[in-house]
Design an enzyme around this catalytic site. Structure first.
Site, PDB file in Angstrom:
ATOM      1  N   LYS A 202      30.035  44.487  44.451  1.00 31.00           N
ATOM      2  CA  LYS A 202      31.219  44.046  43.704  1.00 31.00           C
ATOM      3  C   LYS A 202      31.316  42.531  43.818  1.00 31.00           C
ATOM      4  O   LYS A 202      31.452  41.976  44.905  1.00 31.00           O
ATOM      5  CB  LYS A 202      32.483  44.709  44.246  1.00 31.00           C
ATOM      6  CG  LYS A 202      33.746  44.309  43.491  1.00 31.00           C
ATOM      7  CD  LYS A 202      34.964  45.015  44.062  1.00 31.00           C
ATOM      8  CE  LYS A 202      36.235  44.624  43.317  1.00 31.00           C
ATOM      9  NZ  LYS A 202      37.432  45.285  43.891  1.00 31.00           N
ATOM     10  N   ARG A 212      44.231  43.035  37.073  1.00 32.27           N
ATOM     11  CA  ARG A 212      45.262  42.629  38.035  1.00 32.27           C
ATOM     12  C   ARG A 212      46.638  42.621  37.393  1.00 32.27           C
ATOM     13  O   ARG A 212      47.641  42.895  38.048  1.00 32.27           O
ATOM     14  CB  ARG A 212      44.901  41.269  38.637  1.00 32.27           C
ATOM     15  CG  ARG A 212      43.686  41.373  39.562  1.00 32.27           C
ATOM     16  CD  ARG A 212      43.196  40.032  40.077  1.00 32.27           C
ATOM     17  NE  ARG A 212      41.990  40.219  40.894  1.00 32.27           N
ATOM     18  CZ  ARG A 212      41.126  39.270  41.182  1.00 32.27           C
ATOM     19  NH1 ARG A 212      41.337  38.033  40.728  1.00 32.27           N
ATOM     20  NH2 ARG A 212      40.059  39.526  41.918  1.00 32.27           N
ATOM     21  N   LYS A 225      39.132  35.906  46.425  1.00 31.25           N
ATOM     22  CA  LYS A 225      38.487  36.976  47.187  1.00 31.25           C
ATOM     23  C   LYS A 225      37.019  36.661  47.495  1.00 31.25           C
ATOM     24  O   LYS A 225      36.223  37.554  47.749  1.00 31.25           O
ATOM     25  CB  LYS A 225      38.617  38.305  46.432  1.00 31.25           C
ATOM     26  CG  LYS A 225      40.070  38.687  46.158  1.00 31.25           C
ATOM     27  CD  LYS A 225      40.207  40.098  45.579  1.00 31.25           C
ATOM     28  CE  LYS A 225      41.667  40.458  45.389  1.00 31.25           C
ATOM     29  NZ  LYS A 225      41.855  41.870  44.980  1.00 31.25           N
ATOM     30  N   LYS A 256      29.695  46.106  39.923  1.00 30.85           N
ATOM     31  CA  LYS A 256      30.909  45.676  39.234  1.00 30.85           C
ATOM     32  C   LYS A 256      30.976  44.164  39.258  1.00 30.85           C
ATOM     33  O   LYS A 256      30.818  43.573  40.338  1.00 30.85           O
ATOM     34  CB  LYS A 256      32.130  46.284  39.931  1.00 30.85           C
ATOM     35  CG  LYS A 256      33.468  45.948  39.275  1.00 30.85           C
ATOM     36  CD  LYS A 256      34.618  46.566  40.059  1.00 30.85           C
ATOM     37  CE  LYS A 256      35.951  46.238  39.375  1.00 30.85           C
ATOM     38  NZ  LYS A 256      37.105  46.729  40.148  1.00 30.85           N
ATOM     39  N   TYR A 321      37.326  51.918  30.078  1.00 31.16           N
ATOM     40  CA  TYR A 321      38.615  52.201  29.447  1.00 31.16           C
ATOM     41  C   TYR A 321      38.433  52.762  28.043  1.00 31.16           C
ATOM     42  O   TYR A 321      39.367  53.312  27.468  1.00 31.16           O
ATOM     43  CB  TYR A 321      39.463  50.928  29.416  1.00 31.16           C
ATOM     44  CG  TYR A 321      39.660  50.332  30.791  1.00 31.16           C
ATOM     45  CD1 TYR A 321      40.579  50.878  31.677  1.00 31.16           C
ATOM     46  CD2 TYR A 321      38.889  49.248  31.227  1.00 31.16           C
ATOM     47  CE1 TYR A 321      40.748  50.356  32.949  1.00 31.16           C
ATOM     48  CE2 TYR A 321      39.044  48.725  32.500  1.00 31.16           C
ATOM     49  CZ  TYR A 321      39.975  49.284  33.356  1.00 31.16           C
ATOM     50  OH  TYR A 321      40.119  48.773  34.626  1.00 31.16           O
TER      51      TYR A 321
END
Length: 332
Positions: A202, A212, A225, A256, A321
């Site tokens: 990731k 987010r 991050k 990802k 999605y």
């Protein structure tokens, strides 16, 4: 494999492209509803379907509406649905205790789906960011995201989800050693058949912005991050992470984001030959939708082409999605 081709005109490669029937006969990869995992956002309340502004066509659903969506997905032949909670800000704390409560949003949604659509697999997200007042995937102490205490919390979260009926645990946190700890915890608790699909590679990507927004983490995140998610410049590191997670007991692995990292998908599949998935993340989805809405691209064709790219790169499946829309098209 080295291709062998006769010289022209004995070989006219266009012969295999001349009709739809012939193209279908020689097609190297196919896309079916079995290749899809549908990520959905759950929020508190009843009877709520709430649009996510930065992700046209994507909504947050209350638990009762999530159950209805699962019934629809099961009827379309989509094999799995993945839950992401939109947590009330008042429940976000430094200790993230909401993450492993038996009646939190995710766990209530798991039980509702298993009752409404028992044949669909339920995948969950394991990371502290939906419950963390500072928006990070792990505990923050003096500005540092600490690893080992976070892993202990993630195991508690994993066990609560397994007790609620989750079929697949999806650790997205990128802490070191979490797969081994989760597997050990699941085995000790008798959850021998609960699978782990690790977010093994990731990346610290800018493509996550709309997600987010969808889970309400944009305003909470302090800093970035980059100390625990991967540097987008690295490829060999991804293989080390995949190997580590496999050695610790993950059943499947994920890359990802998706399309910007197809090279990683290919290397993972060729190197390890394990079930390999990719996440077509919110930024990828939003770009396709925005361009389609502006008339710049044919949205349906690009949607299908983008998913076929994952299959061509070696993926066994994709979190997208677009899953319900694609399944309807593929089902005719």
């Amino acid at each position: 494999m080295k291709p062998t081709v006769a010289p022209f005109p004995a070989a006219r490669l266009r012969r295999a492209r001349q009709t739809a029937a012939i193209r279908g006969m020689v097609r190297e990869n196919t896309l079916t509803p079995d290749d899809l995992i549908w990520p959905v956002f759950v929020r508190d309340g009843d009877g709520i379907v709430e649009p996510v502004a930065s992700m046209p066509g994507v909504v947050r659903r209350s638990v009762d509406k999530i159950a209805q969506a699962a019934i629809e997905a099961q009827a379309l032949g989509i094999p799995a649905i993945c839950l992401f909670p939109y947590t009330d800000p008042s429940l976000k704390t430094e200790d993230c205790a909401e993450a492993w409560k038996p009646d939190n949003l995710t766990n209530r949604a798991i039980r509702a789906i298993k009752q409404a659509a028992p044949d669909i697999a339920v995948m969950t997200d394991v990371a502290l960011d939906p419950y963390n007042i500072n928006g990070h995937d792990g505990y923050v102490v003096d500005g540092e995201i600490i690893n080992d205490a976070t892993v202990e919390a993630l195991v508690k979260m994993t066990l609560a989800q397994a007790e609620s009926g989750a079929d697949i645990i999806g650790p997205s946190d990128m802490m070191d050693g979490r797969i081994g700890a989760m597997r050990q915890g699941l085995e000790a608790a008798g959850h021998h058949n609960v699978m782990i699909l690790s977010y093994a590679a990731k990346y610290a990507s800018a493509f996550y912005g709309p997600f987010r927004d969808a889970v309400g983490a944009s305003g909470a995140l302090q800093g970035d991050k980059k100390t625990y998610q991967m540097d987008p410049a690295n490829t060999n590191e991804a293989l080390r992470l995949i190997e580590r997670d496999l050695n610790e007991g993950t059943d499947m692995v994920m890359v990802k984001p998706g399309m910007p990292y197809l090279d990683i998908c290919r290397r993972v599949k060729e190197t390890f030959g394990v079930p390999t998935f990719a996440y077509q993340v919110s930024g990828e989805y939003a770009m396709i939708q925005a361009a389609a809405q502006n008339g710049w691209i044919d949205g349906e064709k690009v949607m299908l082409e983008s998913l076929m790219c994952f299959k061509r790169a070696g993926c066994d499946g994709v979190l997208s999605y677009f899953a319900p829309e694609v399944a309807k098209i593929l089902n005719g």
